[in-house]
Motif scaffolding. Structure first.
Motif, PDB file in Angstrom:
ATOM      1  N   GLN A   1     -89.559  20.620  65.672  1.00 30.62           N
ATOM      2  CA  GLN A   1     -88.762  19.662  64.915  1.00 30.62           C
ATOM      3  C   GLN A   1     -88.347  18.522  65.844  1.00 30.62           C
ATOM      4  N   PHE A   2     -88.411  17.294  65.344  1.00 23.70           N
ATOM      5  CA  PHE A   2     -88.053  16.115  66.123  1.00 23.70           C
ATOM      6  C   PHE A   2     -86.745  15.520  65.614  1.00 23.70           C
ATOM      7  N   TYR A   3     -85.926  15.073  66.561  1.00 24.86           N
ATOM      8  CA  TYR A   3     -84.629  14.488  66.221  1.00 24.86           C
ATOM      9  C   TYR A   3     -84.457  13.167  66.978  1.00 24.86           C
ATOM     10  N   TYR A   4     -83.816  12.208  66.305  1.00 30.26           N
ATOM     11  CA  TYR A   4     -83.538  10.906  66.905  1.00 30.26           C
ATOM     12  C   TYR A   4     -82.053  10.571  66.788  1.00 30.26           C
ATOM     13  N   ASN A   5     -81.207  11.574  66.716  1.00 33.95           N
ATOM     14  CA  ASN A   5     -79.788  11.379  66.407  1.00 33.95           C
ATOM     15  C   ASN A   5     -79.047  10.534  67.439  1.00 33.95           C
TER      16      ASN A   5
ATOM     17  N   HIS B   1     -93.967   5.385  62.352  1.00 29.38           N
ATOM     18  CA  HIS B   1     -94.239   5.978  63.665  1.00 29.38           C
ATOM     19  C   HIS B   1     -93.162   7.005  64.015  1.00 29.38           C
ATOM     20  N   LYS B   2     -91.933   6.679  63.725  1.00 30.09           N
ATOM     21  CA  LYS B   2     -90.816   7.568  64.039  1.00 30.09           C
ATOM     22  C   LYS B   2     -90.899   8.870  63.247  1.00 30.09           C
ATOM     23  N   SER B   3     -91.214   8.789  61.982  1.00 28.98           N
ATOM     24  CA  SER B   3     -91.198   9.973  61.127  1.00 28.98           C
ATOM     25  C   SER B   3     -92.472  10.800  61.225  1.00 28.98           C
ATOM     26  N   THR B   4     -93.578  10.175  61.643  1.00 29.31           N
ATOM     27  CA  THR B   4     -94.865  10.880  61.588  1.00 29.31           C
ATOM     28  C   THR B   4     -95.695  10.743  62.856  1.00 29.31           C
ATOM     29  N   ILE B   5     -96.032   9.510  63.222  1.00 30.45           N
ATOM     30  CA  ILE B   5     -97.086   9.274  64.204  1.00 30.45           C
ATOM     31  C   ILE B   5     -96.714   9.746  65.603  1.00 30.45           C
ATOM     32  N   TRP B   6     -95.526   9.407  66.087  1.00 35.39           N
ATOM     33  CA  TRP B   6     -95.158   9.806  67.446  1.00 35.39           C
ATOM     34  C   TRP B   6     -95.100  11.326  67.576  1.00 35.39           C
ATOM     35  N   GLY B   7     -94.487  11.997  66.603  1.00 36.96           N
ATOM     36  CA  GLY B   7     -94.396  13.454  66.635  1.00 36.96           C
ATOM     37  C   GLY B   7     -95.756  14.114  66.531  1.00 36.96           C
ATOM     38  N   ASN B   8     -96.598  13.613  65.616  1.00 39.92           N
ATOM     39  CA  ASN B   8     -97.943  14.175  65.461  1.00 39.92           C
ATOM     40  C   ASN B   8     -98.777  14.008  66.730  1.00 39.92           C
ATOM     41  N   SER B   9     -98.626  12.854  67.381  1.00 39.06           N
ATOM     42  CA  SER B   9     -99.380  12.610  68.611  1.00 39.06           C
ATOM     43  C   SER B   9     -98.928  13.554  69.716  1.00 39.06           C
TER      44      SER B   9
ATOM     45  N   GLU C   1     -95.400  21.500  62.902  1.00 39.68           N
ATOM     46  CA  GLU C   1     -94.167  20.760  62.662  1.00 39.68           C
ATOM     47  C   GLU C   1     -93.536  21.152  61.334  1.00 39.68           C
ATOM     48  N   ASN C   2     -92.221  21.365  61.370  1.00 35.51           N
ATOM     49  CA  ASN C   2     -91.411  21.624  60.169  1.00 35.51           C
ATOM     50  C   ASN C   2     -91.951  22.787  59.338  1.00 35.51           C
ATOM     51  N   ASP C   3     -92.192  23.896  60.019  1.00 35.41           N
ATOM     52  CA  ASP C   3     -92.650  25.127  59.366  1.00 35.41           C
ATOM     53  C   ASP C   3     -91.724  26.247  59.819  1.00 35.41           C
ATOM     54  N   ASN C   4     -90.919  26.768  58.911  1.00 33.96           N
ATOM     55  CA  ASN C   4     -89.940  27.796  59.277  1.00 33.96           C
ATOM     56  C   ASN C   4     -90.522  29.208  59.335  1.00 33.96           C
TER      57      ASN C   4
ATOM     58  N   PRO D   1     -92.828  30.480  61.699  1.00 28.85           N
ATOM     59  CA  PRO D   1     -92.842  31.066  63.052  1.00 28.85           C
ATOM     60  C   PRO D   1     -91.467  31.573  63.478  1.00 28.85           C
ATOM     61  N   LYS D   2     -91.468  32.565  64.343  1.00 29.63           N
ATOM     62  CA  LYS D   2     -90.209  33.170  64.794  1.00 29.63           C
ATOM     63  C   LYS D   2     -89.387  32.198  65.639  1.00 29.63           C
ATOM     64  N   TYR D   3     -90.076  31.326  66.400  1.00 30.57           N
ATOM     65  CA  TYR D   3     -89.367  30.430  67.313  1.00 30.57           C
ATOM     66  C   TYR D   3     -89.621  28.958  66.970  1.00 30.57           C
ATOM     67  N   THR D   4     -88.641  28.140  67.287  1.00 28.98           N
ATOM     68  CA  THR D   4     -88.718  26.694  67.034  1.00 28.98           C
ATOM     69  C   THR D   4     -88.437  25.919  68.318  1.00 28.98           C
ATOM     70  N   MET D   5     -89.215  24.888  68.538  1.00 30.71           N
ATOM     71  CA  MET D   5     -88.975  23.960  69.635  1.00 30.71           C
ATOM     72  C   MET D   5     -88.355  22.693  69.045  1.00 30.71           C
ATOM     73  N   LYS D   6     -87.118  22.408  69.451  1.00 31.29           N
ATOM     74  CA  LYS D   6     -86.402  21.225  68.969  1.00 31.29           C
ATOM     75  C   LYS D   6     -86.540  20.115  70.002  1.00 31.29           C
TER      76      LYS D   6
END
Length: 210
Positions: free
Chosen positions: A46-50, A90-98, A114-117, A119-124
């Protein structure tokens, strides 16, 4: 200063810059803390830009407002809107996908999605800082990005199992169409910084999973 002294001074400065860059791009990895990865095949991402800062200590909102004004003054409102729409894409899709694609290409026994709950573990991945670089024709500067990475259990995301940082990952210099300046800062150049960050991170993770 004679020629020899000048040469030595330049060599020293070059070595210092190389050392600084190497240190900035070193990624801390704890094999014991990340040992759970060895039993997994798929990791959610999951990607965050907060809390994103751009260039120096400029907030994302201020940066975007500044770019809208600049592009409008040099071109028109339509071009400014087009660049802004592309930025959000790019922020919502391209940078994370790349980033994820580069990770998966470099690792053999672990796949990131990306954004699949499931798997047992998540990388934020929190995008903390971005520098878009520039292209002034004769001189150009690649984009850079800093990412904070937390591993958590998907079902218990508040408990961090391991944290690290990908600091100031620098993309490649501008060599292909789309790298240089258009109506606004090059979004493709930033994509290359995300890809290099993923490359460096994959090299670090190989000490655990490969």
């Amino acid at each position: 200063m004679n020629y020899l002294n000048k040469s030595l001074a330049l060599l020293f400065i070059s070595s210092l810059l190389l050392s600084t860059t190497s240190t900035a791009q070193r990624i801390d990895i704890d094999k014991k803390a990340l040992s759970f990865l060895t039993s997994e095949k798929i990791i959610n991402t999951q990607f965050y830009y907060n809390n994103l800062e751009i260039d120096g200590e400029i907030t994302e909102a201020f940066f975007l407002e500044k770019m809208q004004t600049k592009i409008t003054s040099h071109s028109n409102e339509a071009e400014a809107k087009q660049w802004l729409d592309s930025y959000y894409e790019h922020k919502s899709t391209i940078w994370g996908n790349s980033f994820i694609s580069e990770l998966n290409e470099r690792l053999n026994d672990l796949t990131f999605v990306e954004n699949d709950n499931t798997p047992k573990y998540t990388m934020k991945v929190s995008v903390a800082w971005m520098y878009f670089g520039y292209d002034a024709g004769i001189i150009d500067q690649p984009a850079k990005v800093t990412l904070h990475v937390d591993f958590v259990e998907t079902s218990n995301p508040e408990v961090i199992l391991f944290s690290t940082q990908i600091k100031r990952a620098m993309g490649t210099y501008n060599k292909t169409k789309g790298d240089g300046e258009g109506k606004g800062p090059s979004l493709n150049r930033m994509r290359k910084a995300f890809m290099f960050g993923a490359y460096k991170f994959a090299q670090a993770l190989k000490r655990v999973v490969d």
